[in-house]
Design a protein around this motif. Structure first.
Motif: not given
Length: 145
Positions: A35-55, A110-114
């Motif tokens: 349940g630890d929060i590791l990081m935050m980044a941005w996604m566009n339609r293509q990156s989210l689609q690829l994430t869902s397809e590739e795992g 994690s990126c949340f180290y502070r």
């Protein structure tokens, strides 16, 4: 990827998301086991689609203006177990298995180290592995922002 649903297979599932004017959505990566929060980044339609397809997590690098496959430089891939959408439909949550145990380009888990403490930011989490040994002396990290 585990826990795929018929919504993922639907051609309009990406239309449900409230994208920013730039066509992006914030994505939070959370350790599926702890349940630890590791990081935050941005996604566009293509990156989210690829994430869902590739795992595996694929993000959009605003600074480089291109797709960014987490772990392409470091080997610290994120295996996606679940993709969730918040109630306002404007934030993605990825429940992931973090390969190599390091999500942050600083070599930390994690990126949340502070932590804000007594009016200042205090580093609370140690470096797991020196970033130069991961990315080389120029620290050409895969961190996008």
């Amino acid at each position: 990827m585990q826990d795929t649903s018929s919504k993922i297979d639907s051609p309009d599932w990406l239309d449900t998301i409230r994208w920013t004017a730039d066509g992006l959505v914030p994505a939070i990566a959370q350790d599926a086991a702890t349940g630890d929060i590791l990081m935050m980044a941005w996604m566009n339609r293509q990156s989210l689609q690829l994430t869902s397809e590739e795992g595996f997590a694929v993000y959009w690098s605003r600074s480089r203006g291109k797709l960014w496959r987490k772990g392409e430089t470091s080997g610290h891939q994120q295996v996606v177990h679940e993709i969730r959408l918040d109630c306002d439909e404007d934030v993605i949550l990825l429940k992931v298995e973090q390969k190599g145990g390091i999500a942050c380009h600083t070599g930390r888990r994690s990126c949340f180290y502070r932590k804000f403490q007594d009016g200042q930011w205090v580093t609370t989490d140690p470096v797991v592995k020196d970033p130069q040994s991961i990315y080389g002396p120029a620290n050409g990290s895969e961190h996008s922002e």
